[in-house]
Structures are given as C-alpha cells and as structure tokens.
Motif scaffolding. Structure first.
Motif, mmCIF file in Angstrom:
data_model
loop_
_atom_site.group_PDB
_atom_site.id
_atom_site.type_symbol
_atom_site.label_atom_id
_atom_site.label_comp_id
_atom_site.label_asym_id
_atom_site.label_seq_id
_atom_site.Cartn_x
_atom_site.Cartn_y
_atom_site.Cartn_z
ATOM 1 N N LEU A 101 9.186 0.868 -3.723
ATOM 2 C CA LEU A 101 9.875 0.469 -2.492
ATOM 3 C C LEU A 101 11.000 1.421 -2.092
ATOM 4 O O LEU A 101 11.617 1.241 -1.050
ATOM 5 N N ASP A 102 11.245 2.430 -2.889
ATOM 6 C CA ASP A 102 12.380 3.324 -2.663
ATOM 7 C C ASP A 102 12.084 4.371 -1.589
ATOM 8 O O ASP A 102 11.000 4.963 -1.560
ATOM 9 N N ASN A 103 13.066 4.597 -0.736
ATOM 10 C CA ASN A 103 13.036 5.695 0.251
ATOM 11 C C ASN A 103 11.822 5.679 1.183
ATOM 12 O O ASN A 103 11.213 6.718 1.436
ATOM 13 N N ILE A 104 11.486 4.521 1.688
ATOM 14 C CA ILE A 104 10.405 4.424 2.670
ATOM 15 C C ILE A 104 11.028 4.534 4.058
ATOM 16 O O ILE A 104 11.976 3.811 4.380
ATOM 17 N N ALA A 105 10.492 5.410 4.864
ATOM 18 C CA ALA A 105 10.994 5.566 6.232
ATOM 19 C C ALA A 105 10.751 4.270 7.012
ATOM 20 O O ALA A 105 9.652 3.705 6.957
ATOM 21 N N PHE A 106 11.758 3.824 7.731
ATOM 22 C CA PHE A 106 11.682 2.565 8.473
ATOM 23 C C PHE A 106 10.485 2.533 9.419
ATOM 24 O O PHE A 106 9.814 1.512 9.551
ATOM 25 N N GLU A 107 10.178 3.656 10.030
ATOM 26 C CA GLU A 107 9.079 3.690 11.006
ATOM 27 C C GLU A 107 7.695 3.548 10.361
ATOM 28 O O GLU A 107 6.697 3.353 11.066
ATOM 29 N N LEU A 108 7.608 3.597 9.033
ATOM 30 C CA LEU A 108 6.325 3.427 8.343
ATOM 31 C C LEU A 108 6.068 1.983 7.906
ATOM 32 O O LEU A 108 4.954 1.652 7.494
ATOM 33 N N LEU A 109 7.071 1.130 8.004
ATOM 34 C CA LEU A 109 6.962 -0.212 7.437
ATOM 35 C C LEU A 109 5.904 -1.089 8.078
ATOM 36 O O LEU A 109 5.407 -2.022 7.452
ATOM 37 N N ASP A 110 5.522 -0.813 9.329
ATOM 38 C CA ASP A 110 4.529 -1.659 10.002
ATOM 39 C C ASP A 110 3.124 -1.056 10.024
ATOM 40 O O ASP A 110 2.197 -1.658 10.558
ATOM 41 N N LYS A 111 2.942 0.091 9.419
ATOM 42 C CA LYS A 111 1.647 0.775 9.459
ATOM 43 C C LYS A 111 0.639 0.109 8.513
ATOM 44 O O LYS A 111 0.988 -0.308 7.418
ATOM 45 N N LYS A 112 -0.624 0.044 8.988
ATOM 46 C CA LYS A 112 -1.736 -0.482 8.197
ATOM 47 C C LYS A 112 -2.864 0.551 8.217
ATOM 48 O O LYS A 112 -3.838 0.407 8.954
ATOM 49 N N PRO A 113 -2.740 1.603 7.426
ATOM 50 C CA PRO A 113 -3.735 2.683 7.478
ATOM 51 C C PRO A 113 -5.107 2.224 6.983
ATOM 52 O O PRO A 113 -5.209 1.346 6.125
ATOM 53 N N GLY A 114 -6.129 2.828 7.563
ATOM 54 C CA GLY A 114 -7.492 2.581 7.096
ATOM 55 C C GLY A 114 -7.963 1.149 7.218
ATOM 56 O O GLY A 114 -8.831 0.723 6.465
ATOM 57 N N GLY A 115 -7.380 0.394 8.123
ATOM 58 C CA GLY A 115 -7.801 -0.991 8.301
ATOM 59 C C GLY A 115 -7.336 -1.944 7.212
ATOM 60 O O GLY A 115 -7.869 -3.041 7.072
ATOM 61 N N LEU A 116 -6.349 -1.521 6.431
ATOM 62 C CA LEU A 116 -5.818 -2.416 5.393
ATOM 63 C C LEU A 116 -5.210 -3.666 6.041
ATOM 64 O O LEU A 116 -4.702 -3.603 7.155
ATOM 65 N N PRO A 117 -5.259 -4.793 5.355
ATOM 66 C CA PRO A 117 -4.821 -6.039 5.985
ATOM 67 C C PRO A 117 -3.309 -6.236 6.074
ATOM 68 O O PRO A 117 -2.859 -7.091 6.834
ATOM 69 N N TYR A 118 -2.521 -5.496 5.292
ATOM 70 C CA TYR A 118 -1.083 -5.724 5.254
ATOM 71 C C TYR A 118 -0.310 -4.434 5.426
ATOM 72 O O TYR A 118 -0.736 -3.376 4.998
ATOM 73 N N SER A 119 0.871 -4.569 6.012
ATOM 74 C CA SER A 119 1.805 -3.453 6.092
ATOM 75 C C SER A 119 2.726 -3.503 4.869
ATOM 76 O O SER A 119 2.771 -4.507 4.147
ATOM 77 N N ILE A 120 3.480 -2.433 4.677
ATOM 78 C CA ILE A 120 4.453 -2.412 3.579
ATOM 79 C C ILE A 120 5.466 -3.544 3.763
ATOM 80 O O ILE A 120 5.837 -4.219 2.801
ATOM 81 N N TRP A 121 5.907 -3.764 4.995
ATOM 82 C CA TRP A 121 6.849 -4.858 5.249
ATOM 83 C C TRP A 121 6.260 -6.194 4.817
ATOM 84 O O TRP A 121 6.913 -6.991 4.153
ATOM 85 N N GLN A 122 5.031 -6.468 5.192
ATOM 86 C CA GLN A 122 4.414 -7.745 4.845
ATOM 87 C C GLN A 122 4.290 -7.897 3.328
ATOM 88 O O GLN A 122 4.511 -8.986 2.794
ATOM 89 N N LEU A 123 3.971 -6.819 2.641
ATOM 90 C CA LEU A 123 3.882 -6.876 1.188
ATOM 91 C C LEU A 123 5.246 -7.110 0.549
ATOM 92 O O LEU A 123 5.384 -7.935 -0.361
ATOM 93 N N ALA A 124 6.263 -6.400 1.012
ATOM 94 C CA ALA A 124 7.613 -6.584 0.454
ATOM 95 C C ALA A 124 8.103 -8.004 0.716
ATOM 96 O O ALA A 124 8.672 -8.652 -0.169
ATOM 97 N N TRP A 125 7.894 -8.500 1.930
ATOM 98 C CA TRP A 125 8.313 -9.868 2.282
ATOM 99 C C TRP A 125 7.593 -10.876 1.390
ATOM 100 O O TRP A 125 8.194 -11.823 0.896
#
Length: 163
Positions: free
Chosen positions: A32-56
């Motif tokens: 979770l360290d040093n993730i750019a804020f603008e990447l938190l909502d990305k779901k690459p490759g059709g993945l079901p969750y973003s980093i934000w959703q996983l952290a939450w």
C-alpha cells in the motif's frame, strides 16, 4: 544461564511478525506504500476491484475481526455491502490516508489483544461458533496477505511496482 521463553510468548511473537511483516511475501504496508492517488480507481484488464476498493475492504474486514474478537455484543456488517465500497476511489487524499492509517492502527489494536491474551489465545470465544483469538489472528493474516497480493498485481499492471 539464559531462561527459556514460554512457548505462548514465542507463538504470539510469531503471529505479530506474520501480521506486520508478511515474512514469505511483501507486507501489506509495503503493498500500500507510495501509490499515486490517480491510480487508486483503476481496474486494469477488467479486474473487478480498484486498489481503493481493496484497501477499504481490508480496513472493513480487519475492523470486523478486531471488534468480533474483543466485543461479545458486536454485530458484523451485512455481507457483502458492509465490506465493500461502491465507490472506486476515495473522495480525497485525506480519506485515502485515513484508510491506510486505520488499517495500521486496527492491526496494532489486534496485536495488543494477542499480547494480553496469554494462554487464552486458544480458548474459544463464548460468542460465535468456536472461533478463538488464535483462529482470528490466522484469518486476519491470511485475508490481508491475499488482498496484498491482489494490490501488487494491480500495481504491476499499472506499471507502478518495482520502480
């Protein structure tokens, strides 16, 4: 002459190490360290969750385990809506930082329960269906490691890992 450390102390130290460090894999904190804020909502490759959703989700599930372990009257949130956010990103960087801090502080609280439990770590809770503090510690470590791996995969797909 060196005194032998009680086995329960060794077990609790190892559980603390597992929850904090990960040992055989990257720790959750590092994932979770040093993730750019603008990447938190990305779901690459059709993945079901973003980093934000996983952290939450990690924060919500860990809090659930903590509260269940220390409060016999605690009622868990409804599944799945109580454990997953509908938003793909936090409303602000402050919300993101608060989430990360809550993950760390709740984990510290849980470790405090372990340290104060002694041999009671094995005793099933009077509430629940046979869970003990040891079982909940293992569930917490397993759950966090699983989702840390998902976060790292997302970061790799976004070219945000290993730089």
């Amino acid at each position: 002459m060196q005194t032998k450390k009680p086995e329960i102390d060794i077990l609790i130290e190892n559980l603390e190490d597992l929850l904090n460090k990960g040992n055989a894999h990257v720790s959750l904190d590092k994932a979770l360290d040093n993730i750019a804020f603008e990447l938190l909502d990305k779901k690459p490759g059709g993945l079901p969750y973003s980093i934000w959703q996983l952290a939450w989700h990690i924060r919500a599930a860990q809090l659930d385990i903590l509260e269940f372990s220390r409060n016999p009257k605690y009622i868990s949130p409804k599944w799945p809506e109580g454990y997953w956010p509908s938003e793909t990103k936090p409303n602000s960087e402050k919300e993101w930082k608060t989430c990360i801090q809550q993950i760390k502080s709740d984990r510290k609280e849980f470790i405090g329960l372990l340290k104060h439990a002694g041999n009671e770590i094995y005793k099933p809770f009077e509430h629940g269906s046979g869970q003990s503090l040891l079982k909940e510690a293992l569930v917490l470590a397993d759950h966090n490691a699983y989702h840390a791996g998902e976060i790292i995969i997302i970061r790799r797909l976004l070219n945000d890992w290993g730089k």
